[in-house]
Design a protein around this motif. Sequence first.
Motif: not given
Length: 445
Positions: A130, A133, A153
């Motif tokens: 992701n 991060t 998210d």
Amino acid sequence: MFLIIGCARSGLAAAKLALTQNEKVGLYDSKTYDKLNQSSQQQVSELENQGVCLFLGEIFRSTEVTQLIVSPGVPLEIDIITYYKEKNVPIMGEFEYASTFCKAPIIGITGTNGKTTTTSLVGEIFRAFNPKTYVVGNIGQAFSEKVLEIPEDGIVIAELSSFQLETTTKLKCSISTILNISPDHLNRHHTMENYINAKFKIINMNAPIILNQEDGYLKDLITSLSADIKTFSSKQPVACGTYFKDGQLCQNMLQTQSVVCNEDELHILGEHNIENALAAISIAIAYGVPMDIIKKELINFKGVEHRIEFVRNINGIKFYNDSKATNTGAAIPGLLAMKGPTRLIAGGMDKHSEFDEWIQLFEGRVKKVYLIGETTNQIIDTCKKYGFDNVESYDTLDKATLVAYEEGEFGDNILLSPACASWDMFESYEQRGNLFKYIINNLEG
């Protein structure tokens, strides 16, 4: 008023964060303005122009103060904190304050040793999984600096020290990890019980907990907690977690047990780094990161600066920078990772630590110890206690390093692994390690 204690990076970041919430903000430091470093002076002046009230070098007592926010480097026993504690003013650490603004999951990593390596590795794995991060905390990026830009998210990977955790009351990590526990910072915490209790504050009983099965202080915790515990071991298989066997890093957390990678595929040296890698694998699997991403990032990871960092080979003498070894628990793996005889540069600030376990490993491994800093006499006395006499003290790191090189022979390792904090002679272990590398890189080959 929100009163921020400490004008280092975390405190300044917390003050800026509080300002964004339209809080009335005060900033306290025991140092006067002229004693702050240049960066802090500039930021303090900017904050004053934005309306922050400065209290530098003087204790500020006021009924206006409704919340204290403490930088991790500030001991909780100083007079100003004691005063507001007695007045029942809430006290919160900078990290926990920042966490109240965070909507993304937080993965917390603590331990006496290996935090930075493990956090860095986990950060690389999760960034590949992701891109949103963020790696924050004790690793150098204050949470308060980044928290408002972290999306829901996103993912937060946090290295948490005992200093950050001791003020924690409400932090809820989505995954919490304790790598190991050994005596450290007892000048701050005073007892091992206090130090351990600070570390244990990372645990969230309602989320996965990753623990080192081989750590003496954690074994009782593993058996006593009724929680989702995953363990890792560098010595034997585990019930559910990750382990090292026959040169392979393995996992049995998924439906199918598997080998993640071979030891010789890793770029990081030593058993302690096997443990760091196993912990990282456990964290990633627990979060649901695919195994192909985990393996790729694991074998691409080159380690972190100042942690058994290879610097240079001059005429067959290898130089390693392990300045981040600020206690004996960190220095032992560095010494054990060396292949061949070692000339050891050590010493530094006195944290009321004992050096016996470390020094008992010198015989047959260490040719000579080159000491600097406050702990020189204590280390010399402990060396004598175990019959190790080839030890000498020096006024500066420069001198110790140059003498070690002059006395070095083909096949020797020259290892800076202080087993002590740096603050008696340097601003940080990074400054100490950078000076060592500068000295080495300016030697004539």
